[in-house]
Design a protein around this motif. Structure first.
Motif, PDB file in Angstrom:
ATOM      1  N   CYS A 153      41.946  32.885  44.003  1.00  0.00           N
ATOM      2  CA  CYS A 153      42.878  32.715  42.876  1.00  0.00           C
ATOM      3  C   CYS A 153      43.584  34.022  42.528  1.00  0.00           C
ATOM      4  CB  CYS A 153      42.142  32.195  41.646  1.00  0.00           C
ATOM      5  SG  CYS A 153      41.436  30.555  41.853  1.00  0.00           S
ATOM      6  N   ALA A 154      44.804  33.885  42.038  1.00  0.00           N
ATOM      7  CA  ALA A 154      45.549  35.033  41.526  1.00  0.00           C
ATOM      8  C   ALA A 154      45.244  35.143  40.043  1.00  0.00           C
ATOM      9  CB  ALA A 154      47.043  34.838  41.768  1.00  0.00           C
ATOM     10  N   VAL A 155      44.225  35.944  39.716  1.00  0.00           N
ATOM     11  CA  VAL A 155      43.782  36.092  38.333  1.00  0.00           C
ATOM     12  C   VAL A 155      44.521  37.270  37.699  1.00  0.00           C
ATOM     13  CG1 VAL A 155      41.815  36.492  36.807  1.00  0.00           C
ATOM     14  CG2 VAL A 155      41.509  35.177  38.925  1.00  0.00           C
ATOM     15  N   PRO A 156      45.268  37.048  36.612  1.00  0.00           N
ATOM     16  CA  PRO A 156      45.991  38.149  35.981  1.00  0.00           C
ATOM     17  C   PRO A 156      45.044  39.253  35.510  1.00  0.00           C
ATOM     18  CG  PRO A 156      46.777  36.034  35.161  1.00  0.00           C
ATOM     19  CD  PRO A 156      45.537  35.750  35.960  1.00  0.00           C
ATOM     20  N   ASP A 157      45.438  40.490  35.753  1.00  0.00           N
ATOM     21  CA  ASP A 157      44.667  41.630  35.279  1.00  0.00           C
ATOM     22  C   ASP A 157      45.318  42.131  33.994  1.00  0.00           C
ATOM     23  OD1 ASP A 157      43.330  43.965  34.774  1.00  0.00           O
ATOM     24  OD2 ASP A 157      43.359  44.685  36.840  1.00  0.00           O
ATOM     25  N   LEU A 158      44.743  41.773  32.862  1.00  0.00           N
ATOM     26  CA  LEU A 158      45.347  42.098  31.574  1.00  0.00           C
ATOM     27  C   LEU A 158      45.227  43.575  31.216  1.00  0.00           C
ATOM     28  CD1 LEU A 158      44.305  38.994  29.425  1.00  0.00           C
ATOM     29  CD2 LEU A 158      46.342  39.348  30.846  1.00  0.00           C
ATOM     30  N   THR A 159      44.455  44.341  32.008  1.00  0.00           N
ATOM     31  CA  THR A 159      44.387  45.783  31.762  1.00  0.00           C
ATOM     32  C   THR A 159      45.597  46.504  32.332  1.00  0.00           C
ATOM     33  OG1 THR A 159      43.205  46.349  33.813  1.00  0.00           O
ATOM     34  CG2 THR A 159      41.881  45.633  31.932  1.00  0.00           C
ATOM     35  N   GLY A 160      46.333  45.812  33.222  1.00  0.00           N
ATOM     36  CA  GLY A 160      47.522  46.417  33.821  1.00  0.00           C
ATOM     37  C   GLY A 160      47.245  47.331  34.987  1.00  0.00           C
ATOM     38  N   SER A 161      45.984  47.439  35.392  1.00  0.00           N
ATOM     39  CA  SER A 161      45.654  48.372  36.474  1.00  0.00           C
ATOM     40  C   SER A 161      45.599  47.718  37.850  1.00  0.00           C
ATOM     41  CB  SER A 161      44.293  49.030  36.186  1.00  0.00           C
ATOM     42  OG  SER A 161      43.274  48.049  36.068  1.00  0.00           O
ATOM     43  N   GLY A 162      45.588  46.393  37.896  1.00  0.00           N
ATOM     44  CA  GLY A 162      45.498  45.702  39.181  1.00  0.00           C
ATOM     45  C   GLY A 162      46.807  45.713  39.935  1.00  0.00           C
ATOM     46  N   PRO A 163      46.780  45.780  41.263  1.00  0.00           N
ATOM     47  CA  PRO A 163      48.011  45.765  42.065  1.00  0.00           C
ATOM     48  C   PRO A 163      48.778  44.467  41.865  1.00  0.00           C
ATOM     49  CG  PRO A 163      46.073  45.451  43.455  1.00  0.00           C
ATOM     50  CD  PRO A 163      45.567  45.831  42.105  1.00  0.00           C
ATOM     51  N   GLY A 164      50.062  44.591  41.543  1.00  0.00           N
ATOM     52  CA  GLY A 164      50.880  43.408  41.320  1.00  0.00           C
ATOM     53  C   GLY A 164      50.552  42.679  40.047  1.00  0.00           C
ATOM     54  N   GLY A 165      49.697  43.270  39.209  1.00  0.00           N
ATOM     55  CA  GLY A 165      49.326  42.627  37.958  1.00  0.00           C
ATOM     56  C   GLY A 165      48.157  41.671  38.072  1.00  0.00           C
ATOM     57  N   PHE A 166      47.466  41.695  39.231  1.00  0.00           N
ATOM     58  CA  PHE A 166      46.345  40.778  39.448  1.00  0.00           C
ATOM     59  C   PHE A 166      45.054  41.541  39.740  1.00  0.00           C
ATOM     60  CE2 PHE A 166      50.167  38.403  40.728  1.00  0.00           C
ATOM     61  CZ  PHE A 166      50.054  37.311  39.885  1.00  0.00           C
TER      62      PHE A 166
ATOM     63  N   LYS B 235      38.198  46.044  32.566  1.00  0.00           N
ATOM     64  CA  LYS B 235      38.686  47.277  33.164  1.00  0.00           C
ATOM     65  C   LYS B 235      37.684  47.714  34.219  1.00  0.00           C
ATOM     66  CE  LYS B 235      40.352  51.929  32.116  1.00  0.00           C
ATOM     67  NZ  LYS B 235      41.569  51.720  32.890  1.00  0.00           N
ATOM     68  N   SER B 236      38.183  47.983  35.407  1.00  0.00           N
ATOM     69  CA  SER B 236      37.310  48.347  36.522  1.00  0.00           C
ATOM     70  C   SER B 236      36.417  49.528  36.165  1.00  0.00           C
ATOM     71  CB  SER B 236      38.142  48.696  37.764  1.00  0.00           C
ATOM     72  OG  SER B 236      37.302  49.170  38.806  1.00  0.00           O
ATOM     73  N   LEU B 237      35.158  49.424  36.554  1.00  0.00           N
ATOM     74  CA  LEU B 237      34.204  50.504  36.321  1.00  0.00           C
ATOM     75  C   LEU B 237      34.295  51.582  37.385  1.00  0.00           C
ATOM     76  CD1 LEU B 237      31.075  48.333  35.390  1.00  0.00           C
ATOM     77  CD2 LEU B 237      32.685  49.452  33.847  1.00  0.00           C
ATOM     78  N   GLY B 238      35.253  51.400  38.309  1.00  0.00           N
ATOM     79  CA  GLY B 238      35.366  52.337  39.415  1.00  0.00           C
ATOM     80  C   GLY B 238      34.771  51.749  40.675  1.00  0.00           C
ATOM     81  N   ALA B 239      34.649  52.565  41.696  1.00  0.00           N
ATOM     82  CA  ALA B 239      34.146  52.089  42.973  1.00  0.00           C
ATOM     83  C   ALA B 239      33.225  53.132  43.589  1.00  0.00           C
ATOM     84  CB  ALA B 239      35.315  51.810  43.923  1.00  0.00           C
ATOM     85  N   VAL B 240      32.238  52.666  44.330  1.00  0.00           N
ATOM     86  CA  VAL B 240      31.342  53.548  45.070  1.00  0.00           C
ATOM     87  C   VAL B 240      31.170  52.981  46.471  1.00  0.00           C
ATOM     88  CG1 VAL B 240      30.076  54.565  43.152  1.00  0.00           C
ATOM     89  CG2 VAL B 240      29.369  52.337  44.023  1.00  0.00           C
ATOM     90  N   ALA B 241      31.064  53.868  47.437  1.00  0.00           N
ATOM     91  CA  ALA B 241      30.897  53.450  48.827  1.00  0.00           C
ATOM     92  C   ALA B 241      29.784  54.252  49.463  1.00  0.00           C
ATOM     93  CB  ALA B 241      32.199  53.651  49.611  1.00  0.00           C
ATOM     94  N   GLY B 242      28.970  53.572  50.256  1.00  0.00           N
ATOM     95  CA  GLY B 242      27.942  54.247  51.030  1.00  0.00           C
ATOM     96  C   GLY B 242      28.496  54.673  52.374  1.00  0.00           C
ATOM     97  N   LEU B 243      28.182  55.879  52.792  1.00  0.00           N
ATOM     98  CA  LEU B 243      28.658  56.404  54.074  1.00  0.00           C
ATOM     99  C   LEU B 243      27.500  56.693  55.019  1.00  0.00           C
ATOM    100  CD1 LEU B 243      31.356  58.921  52.711  1.00  0.00           C
ATOM    101  CD2 LEU B 243      31.695  56.564  53.493  1.00  0.00           C
ATOM    102  N   GLY B 244      26.445  55.906  54.889  1.00  0.00           N
ATOM    103  CA  GLY B 244      25.251  56.144  55.675  1.00  0.00           C
ATOM    104  C   GLY B 244      24.151  56.695  54.792  1.00  0.00           C
ATOM    105  N   PHE B 245      23.000  56.941  55.376  1.00  0.00           N
ATOM    106  CA  PHE B 245      21.822  57.365  54.615  1.00  0.00           C
ATOM    107  C   PHE B 245      22.071  58.687  53.892  1.00  0.00           C
ATOM    108  CE2 PHE B 245      17.345  58.914  54.312  1.00  0.00           C
ATOM    109  CZ  PHE B 245      16.862  57.876  53.535  1.00  0.00           C
TER     110      PHE B 245
END
Length: 476
Positions: A326-339, A374-384
């Motif tokens: 679904c194209a869910v509107p991002d009311l915080t305005g931070s999502g790409p294209g408003g979603f 509002k997004s809490l940010g992102a984290v990624a694992g790059l191995g152990f």
């Protein structure tokens, strides 16, 4: 059409898709709907929900594939679970067409429907990609990729043909988003460990290539963090090719093109047995097989209250949707294209809000509210012990990011039982080291019995490929 299976005659809340959003909605509503004389029915071709952020960890061997899934029947005891695929939704008739495991189709009537069918791998028409590539969208793919990597290392260690050896020890990952970066990092870790344990191989023989069409990787983090990740990967011996795309993979020969040149000139050409495709996702195709409004990217249009749109300002009675389909509107305005971006962080929160709004609309309990997060940010694992991220706007790298990555995802994993199994795997790896055992016969499980019975054996994966590509362009 076949006859409808024996299903509940009660007013039905139909959930299309049992992934992260669908599972949480069913879990939140199954008892409430049952207590009010209705039934929650969940339809999915798989018998489980799979937690996709853990797929790279499966490739790396940190956790078992089966521990990254949550069984529908076990954890949705008050939900009517149907193993099948929804191929069409006719909301005007309040009917969905379901294709069962046997291929037969039947109609399933409903009172309300929730579209949470998720997303599929977005694949481009590149010659040879479909025959020689593997995605990373399912647990089965993650397990198969891990086995293929280890099997190719074993094969190379026994090969006396320089060309075959070089092909087996070349690994290509296409896509520089979070999935691609986490995958290539985990691949490097498990390859390095396996090579160290095999005296017939050396690290200098291994080639790992990351291909990204854009000029940077990981748009979810800041540019300086992305640049640091590139340097980190390069320091580990991974080739990071930006502004580069895969133009052809016929015969397991990778043809890379230069995206900065006007004529998309060939940049390099080399053989590789392992090609991993992580270059984006697309909304599940069932969205276009409905009478719901669909936007240009193939997603169902919903309002901030997670109800399917009806014109510019109205909503369709009894139709809901959230998650990647679904194209869910991002009311915080931070999502790409408003979603909202398609990730687990949004899916679980949308599911919670949708469940509350459904109870307010259908049963008059509570107030309808718009989805805002509002997004809490992102984290990624790059191995152990390696990672990168920006949780709550704080830039972190290395061990802190790795701990944040694991901490968030084990918290987000549904059910205490699954969290315990995952954590026990992490503890075992920390105490005893990484497991680099290859279950190389997984694709041909009947061969041992067939050999004993004296019947023809099923061809193994790469022998079959050789026959399929015998007339293809020779390796370079």
């Amino acid at each position: 059409m076949s006859l409808t299976p024996e299903l509940s005659p009660q007013p039905r809340l139909l959930i299309v898709g049992g992934g992260y959003a669908g599972f949480h909605i069913a879990k939140a509503l199954q008892t409430k709907v049952k207590d009010r004389g209705g039934v929650v029915t969940l339809v999915d071709p798989l018998p489980y929900m799979q937690y996709q952020p853990f797929l790279p960890e499966i490739v790396g061997g940190h956790i078992e594939g089966r521990h990254a899934v949550v069984d529908h029947q076990t954890h949705l005891k008050d939900t009517e679970v149907v193993r099948g695929t929804v191929v069409k939704v006719e909301h005007a008739r309040k009917v969905a067409t379901v294709r069962g495991e046997d291929g037969a189709e039947f109609e399933l009537p409903y009172q309300d429907v929730v579209m949470t069918a998720g997303a599929t791998t977005r694949v481009f028409p590149i010659p040879g990609l479909g025959e020689n590539g593997i995605g990373l969208k399912t647990v089965e793919e993650a397990v198969a990729l891990r086995n293929q990597i280890l099997e190719r290392l074993d094969a190379a260690s026994l090969s006396t043909d320089a060309e075959e050896r070089r092909r087996a020890l070349t690994f290509v990952v296409v896509g520089g988003g979070f999935a691609g970066i986490e995958t290539v990092a985990e691949m490097e870790n498990v390859i390095r460990t396996a090579v160290e344990r095999n005296e017939r191989l050396s690290q200098s023989e291994v080639r790992i290539v990351l291909v990204e069409a854009m000029g940077r990787i990981m748009p979810e983090v800041s540019e300086d963090q992305a640049e640091n990740v590139v340097k980190h990967l390069q320091d580990r011996g991974i080739e990071v090719l930006l502004n580069t795309s895969l133009g052809d993979a016929t015969g397991r020969v990778m043809t890379l093109t230069d995206m900065k040149s006007e004529d998309k000139a060939v940049k390099e050409k080399f053989p590789a047995d392992t090609l991993v495709w992580t270059a984006g996702v697309a909304a599940n195709g069932v969205a276009k097989q409905t009478d719901f409004p669909v936007e240009q990217r193939g997603r169902i249009e919903v309002t901030p209250t997670l109800q399917v749109k009806d014109g510019e300002s109205g909503v369709l009675e009894g139709a809901w949707g959230c998650g990647d389909v679904c194209a869910v509107p991002d009311l915080t305005g931070s999502g790409p294209g408003g979603f909202c971006v398609p990730n687990a962080q949004h899916a679980v929160r949308q599911a919670k809000q949708l469940a509350a709004n459904y109870m307010a609309v259908r049963h008059g309990e509570g107030e309808v509210a718009e989805y805002v997060h509002k997004s809490l940010g992102a984290v990624a694992g790059l191995g152990f012990l390696k990672g990168v991220g920006n949780p709550m706007g704080l830039k972190i790298n290395g061990v802190p990011a790795w701990l944040a990555h694991r901490g968030y995802h084990i918290y987000a994993m549904p059910t205490l039982e699954r969290r315990f199994r995952i954590a026990s795997g992490w503890i075992a790896e920390t105490l005893f080291g990484r497991d680099t055992t290859s279950v190389s016969g997984q694709d041909t499980p009947f061969n041992a019995f067939r050999a004993a019975a004296g019947v023809e054996l099923e061809p193994v994966r790469f022998e079959q490929r050789e026959r399929d590509t015998a007339q293809a362009e020779p390796a370079i």
